[in-house]
Design an enzyme around this catalytic site. Structure first.
Site, PDB file in Angstrom:
ATOM      1  N   LYS A 173       0.895  -1.334  -0.059  1.00 43.60           N
ATOM      2  CA  LYS A 173      -0.423   0.197  -0.525  1.00 43.60           C
ATOM      3  C   LYS A 173       0.781   1.157  -0.326  1.00 43.60           C
ATOM      4  CE  LYS A 173      -1.892   2.437   2.874  1.00 43.60           C
ATOM      5  NZ  LYS A 173      -2.306   3.651   2.452  1.00 43.60           N
ATOM      6  N   GLU A 248      10.574   1.559   9.866  1.00 44.58           N
ATOM      7  CA  GLU A 248      11.062   2.839   9.924  1.00 44.58           C
ATOM      8  C   GLU A 248      10.729   3.613  10.258  1.00 44.58           C
ATOM      9  OE1 GLU A 248      14.560   3.092   9.057  1.00 44.58           O
ATOM     10  OE2 GLU A 248      14.293   0.607   8.336  1.00 44.58           O
ATOM     11  N   CYS A 282      12.506  12.239   6.611  1.00 45.99           N
ATOM     12  CA  CYS A 282      12.996  11.774   7.729  1.00 45.99           C
ATOM     13  C   CYS A 282      14.630  12.141   7.911  1.00 45.99           C
ATOM     14  CB  CYS A 282      12.640   9.954   7.997  1.00 45.99           C
ATOM     15  SG  CYS A 282      13.430   9.306   6.485  1.00 45.99           S
ATOM     16  N   GLU A 384       9.081  15.518  15.645  1.00 47.50           N
ATOM     17  CA  GLU A 384       8.857  15.985  14.630  1.00 47.50           C
ATOM     18  C   GLU A 384       7.950  17.360  13.836  1.00 47.50           C
ATOM     19  OE1 GLU A 384       7.805  12.795  12.487  1.00 47.50           O
ATOM     20  OE2 GLU A 384      10.062  12.403  10.877  1.00 47.50           O
TER      21      GLU A 384
HETATM   22  P1  NDP Z   1       2.080   7.724   8.624  1.00 50.02           P
HETATM   23  O1  NDP Z   1       2.322   7.407   9.156  1.00 50.02           O
HETATM   24  O2  NDP Z   1       0.662   8.877   8.606  1.00 50.02           O
HETATM   25  O3  NDP Z   1       1.708   7.319   7.267  1.00 50.02           O
HETATM   26  C1  NDP Z   1       2.916   5.737   6.573  1.00 50.02           C
HETATM   27  C2  NDP Z   1       1.768   4.229   6.016  1.00 50.02           C
HETATM   28  O4  NDP Z   1       1.011   4.247   7.072  1.00 50.02           O
HETATM   29  C3  NDP Z   1       0.458   5.499   4.785  1.00 50.02           C
HETATM   30  O5  NDP Z   1       0.855   4.795   3.653  1.00 50.02           O
HETATM   31  C4  NDP Z   1      -0.506   5.285   5.560  1.00 50.02           C
HETATM   32  O6  NDP Z   1      -1.818   5.402   4.977  1.00 50.02           O
HETATM   33  C5  NDP Z   1      -0.494   4.093   7.053  1.00 50.02           C
HETATM   34  N1  NDP Z   1      -0.880   3.931   7.261  1.00 50.02           N
HETATM   35  C6  NDP Z   1      -1.650   4.963   8.544  1.00 50.02           C
HETATM   36  N2  NDP Z   1      -2.051   4.148   9.122  1.00 50.02           N
HETATM   37  C7  NDP Z   1      -2.114   3.022   9.529  1.00 50.02           C
HETATM   38  C8  NDP Z   1      -3.010   2.282  10.446  1.00 50.02           C
HETATM   39  N3  NDP Z   1      -3.380   2.000  11.149  1.00 50.02           N
HETATM   40  N4  NDP Z   1      -2.209   0.599   9.866  1.00 50.02           N
HETATM   41  C9  NDP Z   1      -1.268   0.715   8.293  1.00 50.02           C
HETATM   42  N5  NDP Z   1      -1.112   1.139   7.761  1.00 50.02           N
HETATM   43  C10 NDP Z   1      -1.355   2.597   7.928  1.00 50.02           C
HETATM   44  O7  NDP Z   1       3.435   8.543   8.169  1.00 50.02           O
HETATM   45  P2  NDP Z   1       3.623   9.683   6.597  1.00 50.02           P
HETATM   46  O8  NDP Z   1       2.833   8.673   5.508  1.00 50.02           O
HETATM   47  O9  NDP Z   1       2.363  11.180   7.085  1.00 50.02           O
HETATM   48  O10 NDP Z   1       4.693   9.634   6.707  1.00 50.02           O
HETATM   49  C11 NDP Z   1       5.629  11.114   7.500  1.00 50.02           C
HETATM   50  C12 NDP Z   1       6.735  10.508   8.623  1.00 50.02           C
HETATM   51  O11 NDP Z   1       7.172   8.586   8.027  1.00 50.02           O
HETATM   52  C13 NDP Z   1       7.337  10.439   8.902  1.00 50.02           C
HETATM   53  O12 NDP Z   1       7.135  10.582  10.627  1.00 50.02           O
HETATM   54  C14 NDP Z   1       8.579  10.473   8.948  1.00 50.02           C
HETATM   55  O13 NDP Z   1       9.985  10.518  10.031  1.00 50.02           O
HETATM   56  C15 NDP Z   1       8.206   9.030   8.676  1.00 50.02           C
HETATM   57  N6  NDP Z   1       9.705   8.597   7.997  1.00 50.02           N
HETATM   58  C16 NDP Z   1      10.874   8.127   7.532  1.00 50.02           C
HETATM   59  C17 NDP Z   1      11.826   7.157   7.385  1.00 50.02           C
HETATM   60  C18 NDP Z   1      12.455   6.239   7.683  1.00 50.02           C
HETATM   61  O14 NDP Z   1      13.354   5.510   6.763  1.00 50.02           O
HETATM   62  N7  NDP Z   1      12.750   6.455   8.981  1.00 50.02           N
HETATM   63  C19 NDP Z   1      11.240   7.380   5.703  1.00 50.02           C
HETATM   64  C20 NDP Z   1      10.163   8.209   5.447  1.00 50.02           C
HETATM   65  C21 NDP Z   1       9.844   9.080   6.799  1.00 50.02           C
HETATM   66  P3  NDP Z   1      -2.154   6.380   4.817  1.00 50.02           P
HETATM   67  O15 NDP Z   1      -1.013   7.910   5.133  1.00 50.02           O
HETATM   68  O16 NDP Z   1      -2.217   6.581   3.028  1.00 50.02           O
HETATM   69  O17 NDP Z   1      -3.394   6.634   5.568  1.00 50.02           O
END
Ligand code: NDP
Length: 480
Positions: A173, A248, A282, A384
């Site tokens: 996804k 991550e 990130c 963050e």
């Molecule tokens: P989110 O945690 O909001 O979302 C990440 C993914 O998880 C999306 O596809 C989202 O769906 C999905 N998701 C949301 N809720 C659930 C759930 N309950 N169960 C399963 N999947 C779920 O993060 P963001 O998209 O806002 O991304 C930003 C964050 O990612 C920042 O905190 C950043 O630091 C981190 N990040 C970390 C990296 C690393 O390598 N450590 C690299 C890049 C980013 P949807 O949003 O489509 O509803």
């Protein structure tokens, strides 16, 4: 208006419910396509397709799997312009960045794991003339891969490629906020001849699709990149089911500048590490600490460079800071700028939203913002923000700056600027973070394991570790 489709069982199909929701172009703040509002019924179909494909794919020789994955990498290269444009429109990032970073890296991810699988090996341990032990690795089954919006195709492929290369089938996804390149990837997978059901891409929201993947009893391994709060929720669901989990998560990374740095390089690279991709990486260095003896001159030079960054239409070649990915995220960043002011911060540069002209007038733009005068432990410096906002403060000693740097709950990445070799290694070893860059930023050797400490994550991606992550390990002992 273009309607995206799910990729299930080798075909592009509509969501079972027939429901869609809006996909926004953040540069204009306008809807420009429709995303399947999928749910557990679509995930169920995908799992069935993956189960059907697994017996053949898991025993397909590595050389054959490799050929198909290399073909996908080639197709990404051939379609670089189209993919970069799609990513820029979907995400708001400068087109130039998508062209030189995001899309090439997506192709590298496939190529790296497609060729890595040809050279993978397992260990053997001989107990002199008593016994020999060896390790076998098998694909686990169906991997669930969930990725965020900031580096859409780059992070999506970083998970999918090793999972597929290891012989697993995948239910994936992408973020609902930036689904377009994952949709285009499904078209390329069909072209590349990836067998039906090996990769399934389901579009939709986290609460509906993400949670249906993480809680599915037949998906035993989950690779997730996203926010720490979502990671916590996923752990709560996956841990009692004993799923293999890689998380991550977020970061609040320190960028430490010592007085003996290469001044010009430190200023120039810090502008990138602070504001690339609107600060929505990130690994961005969002907390800057500068040794007091150069603090004033560094701040002057840094502010001057940042004021020169052009904020504007992501498609214009001279734009350095594009649009913020969504209205909700834009409002979150602005609320943090207000918080910083309430906490006593002084805005040295930026600090406001920007209203651009013409077709861009509905877009979500924020000035690159530098804030000083905050304590290291205030909320602005601990939470963050994930936008074009950095804080900057002076320090007097190594011990002091290590205390500041290590004070957050995060431990993803750090940056150090110094010409003193001993100090560079000493400080690097004491920083609580999964990766430390010395006199550089964002250089990545894909062979090195990647991941965070503390609440920035669990497990490592990248390198051969990622191939191992997607396998089950069995040790066999033979008596001689
Ligand atoms: P989110 O945690 O909001 O979302 C990440 C993914 O998880 C999306 O596809 C989202 O769906 C999905 N998701 C949301 N809720 C659930 C759930 N309950 N169960 C399963 N999947 C779920 O993060 P963001 O998209 O806002 O991304 C930003 C964050 O990612 C920042 O905190 C950043 O630091 C981190 N990040 C970390 C990296 C690393 O390598 N450590 C690299 C890049 C980013 P949807 O949003 O489509 O509803």
């Amino acid at each position: 208006m273009k309607k995206l489709m799910n990729y299930i069982g080798g075909e592009l199909i509509a969501p079972q419910s027939g429901n869609y929701f809006d996909n926004y172009n953040p540069a204009f703040g306008e809807v420009y396509s429709q995303i399947p509002d999928s749910d557990s019924a679509d995930v169920e179909l995908a799992v069935k397709a993956a189960e059907k494909a697994f017996p053949a794919w898991s025993v397909t020789p590595a050389s054959e799997r490799s050929k198909i994955l290399v073909k996908i990498a080639d197709l990404i290269d051939d379609n670089l312009e189209q993919l970069a444009l799609a990513e820029s429109i979907d995400n708001g990032k400068p087109l130039k960045l998508a062209k030189i970073v995001d899309i090439p890296r997506a192709s590298h991810n496939f190529r790296f794991y497609a060729t890595g699988i040809l050279h993978n090996h397992t260990a053997a341990h001989a107990m002199e003339d008593t016994a020999i032990n060896y390790t076998l690795r098998h694909p686990i089954g169906i991997a669930g891969c969930i990725s965020p919006w900031n580096l859409p195709l780059y992070l999506f492929t970083w998970k999918i490629a090793p999972a597929l290369a290891s012989g697993n089938c995948v239910v994936a996804k992408p973020s609902e906020i930036t689904p377009m390149t994952a949709f285009l990837l499904s078209e390329l997978c069909i072209k590349a001849g990836l067998p039906a059901g090996v990769l399934n891409i389901i579009h939709g929201t986290g609460p509906k699709v993400g949670s249906a993947i993480t809680s599915h009893k037949d998906i035993p391994v989950i690779s997730f990149t996203g926010g720490t709060k979502t990671g916590e929720e996923i752990s709560r669901v996956a841990a009692p089911m004993f799923k293999k989990l890689s998380l991550e998560l977020g970061g609040k990374n320190p960028n430490i500048i010592f007085a003996d740095c290469d001044f010009a390089d430190a200023v120039k690279t810090s502008v990138h590490s602070a504001f690339s991709n609107q600060g929505e990486i990130c690994l961005c260095g969002s907390r800057m600490f500068v040794e007091r003896s150069i603090y004033d001159s560094f701040v002057r030079a840094f502010v001057e460079s940042v004021k020169g960054l052009k904020v504007g239409d992501p498609l214009e070649p001279d734009t350095r800071v594009g649009a913020i990915v969504s209205k909700q995220h834009y409002e979150k960043i602005l609320s943090y700028i207000s918080l910083a002011k309430e906490e006593g911060g002084r805005v040295l540069c930026g600090g406001s939203k920007i209203q651009l002209d013409g077709k861009l007038s509905g877009g979500w733009y924020i000035e690159p913002t530098i804030i000083e005068g905050l304590s290291y432990n205030c909320r602005t410096n601990q939470e963050e923000i994930f936008g074009p906002v950095v804080t900057i403060m002076p320090f007097d000693s190594e011990e002091e700056v290590l205390g500041y740097a290590n004070s957050t709950r995060y431990g993803l990445a750090s940056i150090i600027w110094t010409q003193n070799l001993k100090r560079a290694h000493r400080v690097a070893s004491k920083l609580h973070s999964g990766i430390v860059w010395i006199n550089c930023w964002l250089l990545r050797d894909l062979r090195t394991p990647f991941g965070g400490m503390k609440q920035s994550g669990v497990g490592r991606e990248g390198g051969f570790e990622a191939l191992d992550f997607f396998t089950e390990e069995k040790n066999i002992c033979v008596k001689l």
